[in-house]
Design a protein around this motif. Structure first.
Motif, PDB file in Angstrom:
ATOM      1  N   ARG A  45       0.824  -1.216   0.000  1.00  0.00           N
ATOM      2  CA  ARG A  45       0.000   0.000   0.000  1.00  0.00           C
ATOM      3  C   ARG A  45       0.855   1.262   0.000  1.00  0.00           C
ATOM      4  NH1 ARG A  45      -2.677  -4.135   1.527  1.00  0.00           N
ATOM      5  NH2 ARG A  45      -4.969  -4.235   1.441  1.00  0.00           N
ATOM      6  N   GLY A  46       2.026   1.192   0.627  1.00  0.00           N
ATOM      7  CA  GLY A  46       2.932   2.328   0.571  1.00  0.00           C
ATOM      8  C   GLY A  46       3.428   2.586  -0.845  1.00  0.00           C
ATOM      9  N   MET A  47       3.711   1.532  -1.575  1.00  0.00           N
ATOM     10  CA  MET A  47       4.156   1.688  -2.965  1.00  0.00           C
ATOM     11  C   MET A  47       3.026   2.239  -3.836  1.00  0.00           C
ATOM     12  SD  MET A  47       6.389  -1.836  -3.194  1.00  0.00           S
ATOM     13  CE  MET A  47       6.967  -1.606  -4.873  1.00  0.00           C
ATOM     14  N   LEU A  48       1.792   1.782  -3.579  1.00  0.00           N
ATOM     15  CA  LEU A  48       0.650   2.310  -4.326  1.00  0.00           C
ATOM     16  C   LEU A  48       0.417   3.782  -3.994  1.00  0.00           C
ATOM     17  CD1 LEU A  48      -1.859  -0.686  -4.040  1.00  0.00           C
ATOM     18  CD2 LEU A  48      -0.571   0.039  -6.064  1.00  0.00           C
ATOM     19  N   ALA A  49       0.530   4.117  -2.708  1.00  0.00           N
ATOM     20  CA  ALA A  49       0.377   5.521  -2.304  1.00  0.00           C
ATOM     21  C   ALA A  49       1.489   6.371  -2.910  1.00  0.00           C
ATOM     22  CB  ALA A  49       0.389   5.636  -0.779  1.00  0.00           C
ATOM     23  N   GLY A  50       2.699   5.824  -2.979  1.00  0.00           N
ATOM     24  CA  GLY A  50       3.801   6.544  -3.610  1.00  0.00           C
ATOM     25  C   GLY A  50       3.559   6.777  -5.082  1.00  0.00           C
ATOM     26  N   LEU A  51       2.953   5.787  -5.751  1.00  0.00           N
ATOM     27  CA  LEU A  51       2.619   5.955  -7.161  1.00  0.00           C
ATOM     28  C   LEU A  51       1.581   7.056  -7.348  1.00  0.00           C
ATOM     29  CD1 LEU A  51       2.837   4.985 -10.108  1.00  0.00           C
ATOM     30  CD2 LEU A  51       1.071   3.283  -9.588  1.00  0.00           C
ATOM     31  N   ALA A  52       0.545   7.058  -6.490  1.00  0.00           N
ATOM     32  CA  ALA A  52      -0.478   8.102  -6.580  1.00  0.00           C
ATOM     33  C   ALA A  52       0.123   9.480  -6.299  1.00  0.00           C
ATOM     34  CB  ALA A  52      -1.606   7.805  -5.589  1.00  0.00           C
ATOM     35  N   ALA A  53       0.979   9.550  -5.280  1.00  0.00           N
ATOM     36  CA  ALA A  53       1.638  10.827  -4.970  1.00  0.00           C
ATOM     37  C   ALA A  53       2.553  11.255  -6.112  1.00  0.00           C
ATOM     38  CB  ALA A  53       2.428  10.694  -3.670  1.00  0.00           C
ATOM     39  N   GLY A  54       3.200  10.285  -6.748  1.00  0.00           N
ATOM     40  CA  GLY A  54       4.063  10.604  -7.890  1.00  0.00           C
ATOM     41  C   GLY A  54       3.284  11.185  -9.052  1.00  0.00           C
ATOM     42  N   LEU A  55       2.073  10.699  -9.272  1.00  0.00           N
ATOM     43  CA  LEU A  55       1.239  11.246 -10.349  1.00  0.00           C
ATOM     44  C   LEU A  55       0.912  12.715 -10.102  1.00  0.00           C
ATOM     45  CD1 LEU A  55      -1.215   8.256 -10.959  1.00  0.00           C
ATOM     46  CD2 LEU A  55       0.488   9.129 -12.573  1.00  0.00           C
ATOM     47  N   LEU A  56       0.567  13.037  -8.863  1.00  0.00           N
ATOM     48  CA  LEU A  56       0.279  14.434  -8.537  1.00  0.00           C
ATOM     49  C   LEU A  56       1.539  15.289  -8.646  1.00  0.00           C
ATOM     50  CD1 LEU A  56      -2.095  14.019  -5.462  1.00  0.00           C
ATOM     51  CD2 LEU A  56      -2.716  14.662  -7.798  1.00  0.00           C
ATOM     52  N   ALA A  57       2.673  14.762  -8.167  1.00  0.00           N
ATOM     53  CA  ALA A  57       3.930  15.500  -8.277  1.00  0.00           C
ATOM     54  C   ALA A  57       4.331  15.691  -9.739  1.00  0.00           C
ATOM     55  CB  ALA A  57       5.036  14.756  -7.520  1.00  0.00           C
ATOM     56  N   LEU A  58       3.996  14.721 -10.576  1.00  0.00           N
ATOM     57  CA  LEU A  58       4.288  14.839 -12.013  1.00  0.00           C
ATOM     58  C   LEU A  58       3.534  16.010 -12.625  1.00  0.00           C
ATOM     59  CD1 LEU A  58       5.478  13.769 -14.681  1.00  0.00           C
ATOM     60  CD2 LEU A  58       3.540  12.171 -14.794  1.00  0.00           C
ATOM     61  N   ALA A 111      10.594  23.506  -7.346  1.00  0.00           N
ATOM     62  CA  ALA A 111      11.215  22.299  -6.810  1.00  0.00           C
ATOM     63  C   ALA A 111      10.667  21.974  -5.425  1.00  0.00           C
ATOM     64  CB  ALA A 111      12.731  22.472  -6.757  1.00  0.00           C
ATOM     65  N   LEU A 112      10.502  22.991  -4.606  1.00  0.00           N
ATOM     66  CA  LEU A 112       9.937  22.788  -3.270  1.00  0.00           C
ATOM     67  C   LEU A 112       8.477  22.353  -3.350  1.00  0.00           C
ATOM     68  CD1 LEU A 112      10.370  22.992  -0.208  1.00  0.00           C
ATOM     69  CD2 LEU A 112       9.727  25.402  -0.353  1.00  0.00           C
ATOM     70  N   SER A 113       7.715  22.931  -4.275  1.00  0.00           N
ATOM     71  CA  SER A 113       6.302  22.578  -4.435  1.00  0.00           C
ATOM     72  C   SER A 113       6.128  21.118  -4.840  1.00  0.00           C
ATOM     73  CB  SER A 113       5.652  23.480  -5.482  1.00  0.00           C
ATOM     74  OG  SER A 113       5.705  24.835  -5.099  1.00  0.00           O
ATOM     75  N   ILE A 114       7.037  20.622  -5.670  1.00  0.00           N
ATOM     76  CA  ILE A 114       6.964  19.218  -6.097  1.00  0.00           C
ATOM     77  C   ILE A 114       7.125  18.297  -4.901  1.00  0.00           C
ATOM     78  CG2 ILE A 114       8.124  17.430  -7.456  1.00  0.00           C
ATOM     79  CD1 ILE A 114       8.880  19.717  -9.436  1.00  0.00           C
ATOM     80  N   GLN A 115       8.101  18.597  -4.053  1.00  0.00           N
ATOM     81  CA  GLN A 115       8.339  17.753  -2.884  1.00  0.00           C
ATOM     82  C   GLN A 115       7.202  17.855  -1.870  1.00  0.00           C
ATOM     83  OE1 GLN A 115      10.793  15.531  -2.358  1.00  0.00           O
ATOM     84  NE2 GLN A 115      11.551  15.928  -4.424  1.00  0.00           N
ATOM     85  N   VAL A 116       6.680  19.057  -1.664  1.00  0.00           N
ATOM     86  CA  VAL A 116       5.552  19.227  -0.746  1.00  0.00           C
ATOM     87  C   VAL A 116       4.348  18.423  -1.236  1.00  0.00           C
ATOM     88  CG1 VAL A 116       3.874  20.875   0.163  1.00  0.00           C
ATOM     89  CG2 VAL A 116       6.302  21.465   0.140  1.00  0.00           C
ATOM     90  N   THR A 117       4.088  18.481  -2.538  1.00  0.00           N
ATOM     91  CA  THR A 117       2.984  17.705  -3.116  1.00  0.00           C
ATOM     92  C   THR A 117       3.203  16.216  -2.923  1.00  0.00           C
ATOM     93  OG1 THR A 117       2.598  19.413  -4.789  1.00  0.00           O
ATOM     94  CG2 THR A 117       1.713  17.217  -5.236  1.00  0.00           C
TER      95      THR A 117
END
Length: 255
Positions: A12-25, A211-217
């Motif tokens: 679930r952490g990997m899935l959450a990371g994928l979802a967070a990565g989509l928003l950061a993208l 760059a900071l906004s990407i990490q915060v997201t």
């Protein structure tokens, strides 16, 4: 915590990371990439060297390359953060699964990115001396390691001071320790001022904010999504019995 629960949280952490990565993208594409293009244009206009053909086009870098890099990073980041969550759960206070996930993601954002960023901020193309690149990279990761270790030490210190000082005073004392040691690291580690004199200050500021906004997201989205998924593993809701009153559910059926 048993191995099955750890495995479920890891997935679930990997899935959450994928979802967070989509928003950061999305944030990276609309906020970061235009700043990169402007910095590249500045670099090319002030460069007297003419290189050969690009191995990877700028279009591919800003689309497929960007998506691959952020999404792979998001999955790996989510897995590591989930393992850290398994270790920290129950050791950072009596918080529920969601609150623990959000607290962990906030602490991770500060320790892993914000503290090193304030000392060695991200630079766009055309900013930075290539001869100091390796040194700057090593110092940045040294700052990351130091910040994470200090964050762990701060939590341990706060918990040990709590019985004698109380939770509030212990938190203040541990926080002061963290700020003091980080300040000493800022003072003694070397700094770099390699921004060209004619580089637009507004562009540099916008790039670093992006760059900071990407990490915060990334960290915030992970904390929210993973907290929801972790709660379903750690505190599942009881199955519903629709159409029956409490008396009917409690009364056995006669045969």
């Amino acid at each position: 915590m048993n191995s099955v629960t750890v495995r479920n949280l890891l997935v679930r952490g990997m899935l959450a990371g994928l979802a967070a990565g989509l928003l950061a993208l999305v944030v990276s594409y609309f906020l970061g990439e235009p700043r990169v293009d402007e910095a590249i244009a500045f670099e090319e206009s002030h460069s007297h060297e003419h290189g050969g053909a690009e191995l990877v086009t700028r279009t591919m870098q800003s689309t497929g390359g960007l998506a691959t890099g952020i999404l792979v990073y998001g999955v790996a980041f989510g897995g590591i953060a989930a393992l850290a969550y398994c270790f920290a759960l129950g050791r950072i206070g009596r918080f529920g699964p969601r609150a623990s996930a959000l607290l962990l993601s906030t602490a991770g954002l500060i320790a892993v990115y914000v503290v090193p960023f304030l000392k060695y901020p991200a630079n766009p193309p055309a900013v930075g001396d290539p001869d100091t690149l390796n040194q700057r990279t090593v110092l940045f990761f040294l700052m990351v390691a130091l910040s994470v270790l200090l964050a762990v030490a701060t939590v341990i210190l706060g918990k040990r001071l709590a019985p004698s000082l109380g939770n509030w005073n212990a938190t203040l004392a541990a926080g002061a320790f963290f700020v003091l040691v980080v300040g000493l690291a800022y003072a003694f580690l070397p700094s770099f001022n390699e921004v060209p004199k004619d580089f637009p200050g507004t562009l540099l500021w916008q790039y670093r904010l992006a760059a900071l906004s990407i990490q915060v997201t990334l960290w915030t989205a992970f904390g929210l999504v993973f907290g929801l998924l972790a709660e379903r593993v750690l505190a599942p809701k009881p199955a519903r019995t629709e159409g029956k009153t409490p008396e009917a559910r409690a009364t056995p059926v006669a045969h």
